[in-house]
Every structure is written in structure tokens, then in C-alpha cells.
Motif scaffolding. Sequence first.
Motif, PDB file in Angstrom:
ATOM      1  N   LEU A   1      48.598  75.491  26.006  1.00 28.73           N
ATOM      2  CA  LEU A   1      47.787  76.657  26.346  1.00 28.73           C
ATOM      3  C   LEU A   1      46.575  76.710  25.428  1.00 28.73           C
ATOM      4  N   VAL A   2      45.598  77.500  25.840  1.00 27.28           N
ATOM      5  CA  VAL A   2      44.400  77.736  25.032  1.00 27.28           C
ATOM      6  C   VAL A   2      44.485  79.174  24.532  1.00 27.28           C
ATOM      7  N   PRO A   3      44.831  79.375  23.261  1.00 27.40           N
ATOM      8  CA  PRO A   3      45.115  80.731  22.770  1.00 27.40           C
ATOM      9  C   PRO A   3      44.013  81.742  23.047  1.00 27.40           C
ATOM     10  N   PHE A   4      42.762  81.360  22.796  1.00 27.80           N
ATOM     11  CA  PHE A   4      41.685  82.346  22.901  1.00 27.80           C
ATOM     12  C   PHE A   4      41.030  82.355  24.276  1.00 27.80           C
ATOM     13  N   ASP A   5      41.700  81.713  25.247  1.00 30.06           N
ATOM     14  CA  ASP A   5      41.271  81.825  26.633  1.00 30.06           C
ATOM     15  C   ASP A   5      41.817  83.106  27.259  1.00 30.06           C
ATOM     16  N   ASP A   6      42.715  83.755  26.540  1.00 28.62           N
ATOM     17  CA  ASP A   6      43.326  85.008  26.984  1.00 28.62           C
ATOM     18  C   ASP A   6      42.415  86.170  26.595  1.00 28.62           C
ATOM     19  N   ASP A   7      41.948  86.928  27.588  1.00 31.74           N
ATOM     20  CA  ASP A   7      41.017  88.028  27.320  1.00 31.74           C
ATOM     21  C   ASP A   7      41.650  89.156  26.514  1.00 31.74           C
ATOM     22  N   THR A   8      42.973  89.193  26.452  1.00 34.67           N
ATOM     23  CA  THR A   8      43.630  90.265  25.694  1.00 34.67           C
ATOM     24  C   THR A   8      43.664  89.970  24.198  1.00 34.67           C
ATOM     25  N   ILE A   9      43.319  88.753  23.816  1.00 35.67           N
ATOM     26  CA  ILE A   9      43.305  88.387  22.400  1.00 35.67           C
ATOM     27  C   ILE A   9      41.922  88.679  21.833  1.00 35.67           C
ATOM     28  N   PRO A  10      41.806  89.527  20.824  1.00 38.01           N
ATOM     29  CA  PRO A  10      40.488  89.839  20.246  1.00 38.01           C
ATOM     30  C   PRO A  10      39.815  88.585  19.692  1.00 38.01           C
ATOM     31  N   LYS A  11      38.508  88.489  19.902  1.00 39.63           N
ATOM     32  CA  LYS A  11      37.742  87.347  19.393  1.00 39.63           C
ATOM     33  C   LYS A  11      37.098  87.755  18.071  1.00 39.63           C
ATOM     34  N   ARG A  12      37.938  87.796  17.034  1.00 37.50           N
ATOM     35  CA  ARG A  12      37.449  88.187  15.715  1.00 37.50           C
ATOM     36  C   ARG A  12      37.424  86.972  14.804  1.00 37.50           C
ATOM     37  N   ARG A  13      36.313  86.806  14.134  1.00 34.87           N
ATOM     38  CA  ARG A  13      36.183  85.691  13.207  1.00 34.87           C
ATOM     39  C   ARG A  13      37.052  85.938  11.979  1.00 34.87           C
ATOM     40  N   GLY A  14      37.570  84.865  11.407  1.00 31.83           N
ATOM     41  CA  GLY A  14      38.369  84.991  10.201  1.00 31.83           C
ATOM     42  C   GLY A  14      39.635  84.169  10.294  1.00 31.83           C
ATOM     43  N   ALA A  15      40.615  84.535   9.479  1.00 34.86           N
ATOM     44  CA  ALA A  15      41.866  83.784   9.428  1.00 34.86           C
ATOM     45  C   ALA A  15      42.920  84.444  10.306  1.00 34.86           C
ATOM     46  N   VAL A  16      43.679  83.622  11.008  1.00 33.18           N
ATOM     47  CA  VAL A  16      44.832  84.092  11.767  1.00 33.18           C
ATOM     48  C   VAL A  16      46.014  83.211  11.396  1.00 33.18           C
ATOM     49  N   THR A  17      47.198  83.714  11.685  1.00 32.32           N
ATOM     50  CA  THR A  17      48.409  82.934  11.456  1.00 32.32           C
ATOM     51  C   THR A  17      49.092  82.692  12.789  1.00 32.32           C
ATOM     52  N   LEU A  18      49.323  81.438  13.075  1.00 34.00           N
ATOM     53  CA  LEU A  18      50.058  81.054  14.273  1.00 34.00           C
ATOM     54  C   LEU A  18      51.541  81.007  13.905  1.00 34.00           C
ATOM     55  N   VAL A  19      52.353  81.799  14.606  1.00 31.00           N
ATOM     56  CA  VAL A  19      53.783  81.891  14.316  1.00 31.00           C
ATOM     57  C   VAL A  19      54.558  81.423  15.550  1.00 31.00           C
ATOM     58  N   ILE A  20      55.393  80.412  15.362  1.00 31.41           N
ATOM     59  CA  ILE A  20      56.203  79.881  16.455  1.00 31.41           C
ATOM     60  C   ILE A  20      57.667  79.959  16.040  1.00 31.41           C
ATOM     61  N   THR A  21      58.477  80.602  16.872  1.00 35.55           N
ATOM     62  CA  THR A  21      59.908  80.706  16.590  1.00 35.55           C
ATOM     63  C   THR A  21      60.701  80.163  17.770  1.00 35.55           C
ATOM     64  N   ALA A  22      61.886  79.655  17.463  1.00 37.45           N
ATOM     65  CA  ALA A  22      62.787  79.149  18.499  1.00 37.45           C
ATOM     66  C   ALA A  22      64.221  79.330  18.016  1.00 37.45           C
ATOM     67  N   ARG A  23      65.125  79.617  18.940  1.00 42.76           N
ATOM     68  CA  ARG A  23      66.548  79.678  18.585  1.00 42.76           C
ATOM     69  C   ARG A  23      67.375  79.055  19.694  1.00 42.76           C
ATOM     70  N   ASP A  24      68.591  78.662  19.320  1.00 39.44           N
ATOM     71  CA  ASP A  24      69.456  77.988  20.279  1.00 39.44           C
ATOM     72  C   ASP A  24      70.656  78.875  20.632  1.00 39.44           C
ATOM     73  N   TYR A  25      71.615  78.305  21.366  1.00 37.49           N
ATOM     74  CA  TYR A  25      72.792  79.044  21.820  1.00 37.49           C
ATOM     75  C   TYR A  25      74.008  78.850  20.909  1.00 37.49           C
ATOM     76  N   SER A  26      73.755  78.459  19.673  1.00 39.25           N
ATOM     77  CA  SER A  26      74.861  78.352  18.723  1.00 39.25           C
ATOM     78  C   SER A  26      75.447  79.741  18.449  1.00 39.25           C
ATOM     79  N   TRP A  27      76.739  79.770  18.005  1.00 35.85           N
ATOM     80  CA  TRP A  27      77.356  81.043  17.630  1.00 35.85           C
ATOM     81  C   TRP A  27      77.143  81.357  16.152  1.00 35.85           C
TER      82      TRP A  27
END
Length: 477
Positions: A102-128
Motif C-alpha cells: 500500500l501507499v500510506p500517504f495515498d489515503d486522504d484521511t492521513i494528514p500530510k504533515r511534515r516531520g517524523a512519524v512512527t510506522l507500527v506493525i503488529t501481528a499475532r497468531d492463534y497460539s494459546w
Amino acid sequence: MNKKSLFYAIALAIVAFYLVMTAFYRWGDGTPPQITLVEPFTQAGPTTPLVLHVEDAGTGLQEVTVRLVQNLESYTLAQEQFAAQSPLSIGGNAEHSYDLTLVPFDDDTIPKRRGAVTLVITARDYSWRGFFEGNWARIEQDVAVKFTPPQLEVLSSPLPVSQGGAGVVAYRVSDDAQQYGVRIGETFFPGYPNSERAFSAFSLFAFPHDLPASTPVLLVADDSLGNHAEQRLDVPVVVKRWRSRTIKVSDRFIERTVRPIIAQTPEIEDLDDPLRNFLQVNNVLRKRTTDQLTALASNSRPEFLWDGAFVQLSNSRVEAAFADHREYRYGGKVVDKQYHLGFDLAVTKHYPVEAANDGTVVLAEYFGIYGNTIVVDHGYGLQSLYAHLSSFAAEKGERVAKGQIIGASGMTGLAAGDHLHFSLLLQGVQINPMEWWDPQWVETRITDPLRDPLRKEPAPGPRRGPRNRIGPLPPAP
């Protein structure tokens, strides 16, 4: 123990064994999903892509979430929930891998503000593990975002350009520009750096003969992050009226010209029909050679190889001019229409053909509708074409000088009689050679704007001393 009791005991043992194995499988999966940024980046802009691969070799993926965090605000870019597995399932139909682009800033709902951002990616599995929460994986990537386009400053004054003609613009462009140049319609004319002058870049450009004069001439620049800048150039466009001619096509002409072209061009099939053969050569093959000329221009040397005005074939008379509109008639009916992009110049049979200016031969071969053809590269996308030759006197890779004999006129290819078809092209776009045959035009429209881009008007009258020289340019004052 009777048989019935034995059956129940065995069944109970199997169920117990399965439950133990399921618990072992789900409790035993202690490995979290693996998250991979396929194309890592530390800077992002409007078109920067995020390419993600998530994999879980154990119980399978349950959830993947991608978020951007800036100024304590969180924006979800993607969230994927995977179908729940049966509590008693061991593997089953679990999703073990997930790919996302995907192109993150192709989404109009994401503000186009200059500066630093943090990309956070999480994932979990079906373990108990974790009280049935599953194994979690998380990566964070700090990213500097930029939405400021490159800066452009036009230096040269706008000079008139004719339809089918050429021009030049000198300008400054900021260092963050990765690609810059002039765009007219669908055609892009690249810019070239010039750090030794009072300007940082220039572009030679052509106004295609078949575009409306109202088509905007745009100076454009793009950086590596997709930020785009453009500025309309106030270039007056001179409207041209092209001649019209009717060409009668006969079976005899097709047999003499088209069949040899098909024989020399393996990718064109003989359709065993005179008209169909003519149309595929005059249309399909013509388009293919045009594309090949554009590709050839992309490898033009980034330096001025030519010197002063170009020269017309000596002692020649003009039989057909640039952009003549031709209507082809076969059997009394109009079967095709094309523009004749170049000049047909004739003297005598097998007349020696001179190079129109200094340059390097980049093509010397049989070339579709043009027959035996030589193309000379003059640098910065400017090339000359010599077609229908009866013989070659220069070969590919050879450096040639203005006036040097490079071949002899002929009637190979789609030619009715012995002549030279001469064309000039800029980045593969056919342009009117008459301009480049005129020393005054070359000096006032090309040379002077590059020597002194801040000059408001062309210098009046001829100059004394050497004229029309481009390379090398004199040092900046």
C-alpha cells in the motif's frame, strides 16, 4: 471387559490423546510471527510504497495491523483479521503468510504533515500462549516524511515555438529533484544539469506538429518520494498549416516496395493481399519504427556533439516537406492517412549523402519503412535520420563530421523514387529541419538562450566572428 466397554475405552483414549496433542500444539507454539519490511525506508512521501510480508509457521496468523503514529495521534492503515480456527484444530486451514502493498500517504484521511512519524506493525497468531492471547510480534520504524515539492525557477525568456518546432529553456532546480524537464502533452523532454553556468539545468524541447497550440508547455520536477512541482511556461506557440497531398497506391508499387520490406522484417507477416500488406507496413511497421526511434533517443549522449547550423543535402531540391498530410488512395478509395515527417530531398541517382552535423552514428541498418537508414546522434536527444539509402559509407559507433559522406541516396524501403528522406528528431519527436538549417534561428533560439538565459530578447542582427557554436559553452561571467 466386554467389547462395548473396550470400544468406549479406546474412543476415550483417542479423544484424550487428541486433546493432549491439541493443547501441546497450541501451548507449545511459542514462536511469534515474523514481520518483514520487504522494501525498508526511512523517508516517505506521497508515493512511497509499503511492502510487507508476515509469516507464521506455527498455529497461523490471527491478526495483522499497520498504523502510523505522529504527534501522539494514531492512524490505522490496514487491519486484517484471519478466520478463527477451531479450538480443537491442529493447523487446519490456518493462514501462515500474508502480503500487503500500500501507499500510506495515498489515503486522504492521513494528514500530510511534515516531520517524523512512527510506522507500527503488529501481528499475532492463534497460539494459546499469554492466556490465549497468542504470540505477538511488533516492529517500529521511525520515518521522516516530506511533502514539499522541488523548487523551480525559470531563467530564460519565453521565445516563440512553432508547431513542429523546437525550443530551449534554462532554469534552476533544487538539489532534491530526481527528475526534471519539460512536458508537452504526453511527451517528456528531460532536463540536463549545467553546473558551470549561471543556471543549474536546461531542456531542449519540441512542440509536436499534431498538438493544438493551446497545449500547455510545463516545466516539471519530481523528487524520489513522489513530490511533484510544475510551472507553466509562457511560450507563444505559432500555428502552422501543413500541406495536403494525395498518394495513389498501385499493386505495382506495393509489389516493388512493400514485399521487400516484409522480406527484410521478420516480425511482419506476408498476408498475401496487396492492400493488407500495404496497410500493415504503412501503419503497424511505421508505428513500430517510431517507437524504436524514441528508444534510440533515450541513449543519446548528454553533451553537445553538433556545431552550428545543420546543412541541407547539397544541390538538392525539395520533393516533400515536413508534416505534409498524405491521403493514400487504392482502387479509387482512401485507405490510409499519414503525416510525412521529414523532407524528401533529391539530386541525382545515388547522390552522395552528407552528415548534416557532427555526431556519432547510432544506427546503420535496414530499418522498416525507411529502408537502409543511418541515424546520427548529436547529443542531448537531438538526432538526424537519413533514409532510403542505396549504400552505407559509415557504420554504427563511428564519429562523423558535418559534410562527411555517410551513404548514397536510393529508393530502399517505402520510396517511389531515388531520394534522401531527411528527418530531425528530439527525444524521438519529429521536428521541422528548416529551423535547424537556418543559422540565425539556431543562434537566437538555441545558442544565445544557453549562453545568456537572462537576455530578454534575441540579439538584433548578425554578430561578427564565429557563430552558432554550442559546445563548449564559454565560461559563466
